[in-house]
Design an enzyme around this catalytic site. Structure first.
Site, PDB file in Angstrom:
ATOM      1  N   GLY A  99       2.489  11.719 -14.968  1.00 50.69           N
ATOM      2  CA  GLY A  99       1.229  12.356 -15.356  1.00 50.69           C
ATOM      3  C   GLY A  99       0.217  11.283 -15.554  1.00 50.69           C
ATOM      4  CB  THR A 100       0.925   7.185 -15.112  1.00 45.18           C
ATOM      5  OG1 THR A 100       1.755   7.414 -16.071  1.00 45.18           O
ATOM      6  CG2 THR A 100      -0.025   6.078 -15.342  1.00 45.18           C
ATOM      7  CG  HIS A 156     -11.233  12.021 -20.119  1.00 45.61           C
ATOM      8  ND1 HIS A 156     -12.137  12.401 -18.606  1.00 45.61           N
ATOM      9  CD2 HIS A 156     -10.303  12.976 -20.115  1.00 45.61           C
ATOM     10  CE1 HIS A 156     -11.145  13.233 -18.290  1.00 45.61           C
ATOM     11  NE2 HIS A 156     -10.198  13.467 -19.126  1.00 45.61           N
ATOM     12  CE  LYS A 160      -9.264   9.340 -17.683  1.00 47.17           C
ATOM     13  NZ  LYS A 160      -7.991   9.149 -17.536  1.00 47.17           N
TER      14      LYS A 160
END
Ligand code: NAD
Length: 273
Positions: A99-100, A156, A160
């Site tokens: 998922g990185t 985001h 992040k």
């Protein structure tokens, strides 16, 4: 019963993943978890750290002990951490759910190479909604590209570290592929100063960072006299964690290959398993 390992278990996503594995009950079980060597969480129980109570899985610094034949390891960390794990996963024939985000072309190539030997699901976004959106905007672009400009806007939280988001890039790739453009050639990442007029073929990206925004993505088709916007807003990281655990269960026992969330969700069969 699928055996699951989690890298970066103390992170925002790592903790959610533990909860999502626990919620799946009989289908999977967390058997190993790791954190970085200088983490204050080492030795603690992964379940306690994630707020689901003790589950008898101590957090280790040794990622090597996560990997085992037949196991699925879920990774939401940093690109350099993911890439450093590929060799161990290959050696043991361990499946990976990645998922990185934030990989460069060389990183993506290393993952594709590893997927010749082990099964890997990789997705910049594990939510059902975003993966459906990737399909929908690609179809819309095929109809609208003649006279509409295409821009992708994402927002985001302040922590992040990569931009634009992997999901925004995924949306861009999906659209570019559908209309026969090369994203590497047509992408414009932010604008400043005397930029000149917008070039027709470009796909623009705009990034917003702030507060605790979990993840918003909008694809804007701007024409003359009308605009169409498709927006997805994630309000909880649990949606990504549940998708990743679903992917892990789907991946167990599969042949080597690089799969995406569309494969897991079986979109080509209308979402039916
Ligand atoms: P985070 O910083 O909260 O978590 C990362 C964790 O990895 C940290 O706890 C860190 O200590 C740990 N870590 C670092 N090096 C390590 C090592 N060598 N071994 C073990 N653990 C190590 O970040 P996050 O918000 O959880 O996001 C992680 C990644 O997941 C980012 O790339 C983010 O963009 C991505 N992400 C993807 C999706 C998706 O659906 N695909 C959703 C959310 C986030």
């Amino acid at each position: 019963m699928v055996e699951i390992g989690i890298i970066g278990v103390g992170g925002r996503m790592g903790r959610m993943l533990v909860q999502a594995v626990q919620e799946k009950g009989r289908e999977c079980r967390l058997v190993a978890a790791s954190e970085r060597a200088d983490s204050s969480l080492l030795g603690q129980d992964a379940g306690e750290v994630a707020g689901v109570g003790g589950i008898g899985v101590p957090i280790l610094s040794d990622t090597g002990r996560l990997f085992a034949t037949g196991r699925v390891v879920i990774d939401f960390t940093r690109p350099e951490v993911t890439l450093a794990c590929l060799a161990q996963a290959r050696q043991l024939g361990c499946a990976l759910v990645i998922g990185t985000t934030g990989f460069d072309a060389s990183g993506r190539a290393q993952i594709a190479e590893a997927a010749k030997e082990i099964p890997i699901v990789m997705a910049p976004n594990f939510s059902v909604g975003v993966n459906l959106m990737m399909r929908v905007v690609a179809e819309m672009a095929q109809v609208l590209e003649e006279s509409f400009d295409i821009e992708i806007i994402e927002a985001h939280h302040r922590h992040k570290v990569d931009a634009p988001s992997g999901t925004a890039l995924g949306l861009g790739r999906s659209i570019a592929q559908a209309i026969g453009r090369d994203l590497g050639e047509v992408a414009v990442y932010g604008r400043e100063g005397m930029t000149g007029e917008r070039e027709r073929q470009t796909i623009g990206f705009a990034t917003v960072r702030g507060g605790d925004i979990v993840g918003d993505h909008t694809v804007l088709f701007a024409g003359e006299g009308e605009r169409v916007e498709v927006t997805h807003r994630a309000s909880s990281r649990m949606t990504f964690a549940k998708g990743a655990v679903r992917a892990a269960i789907w991946l167990a026992g599969r042949r080597s290959g690089l799969y995406d969330m569309g494969d897991v969700l079986n979109f080509d069969r209308g979402g039916r398993e």
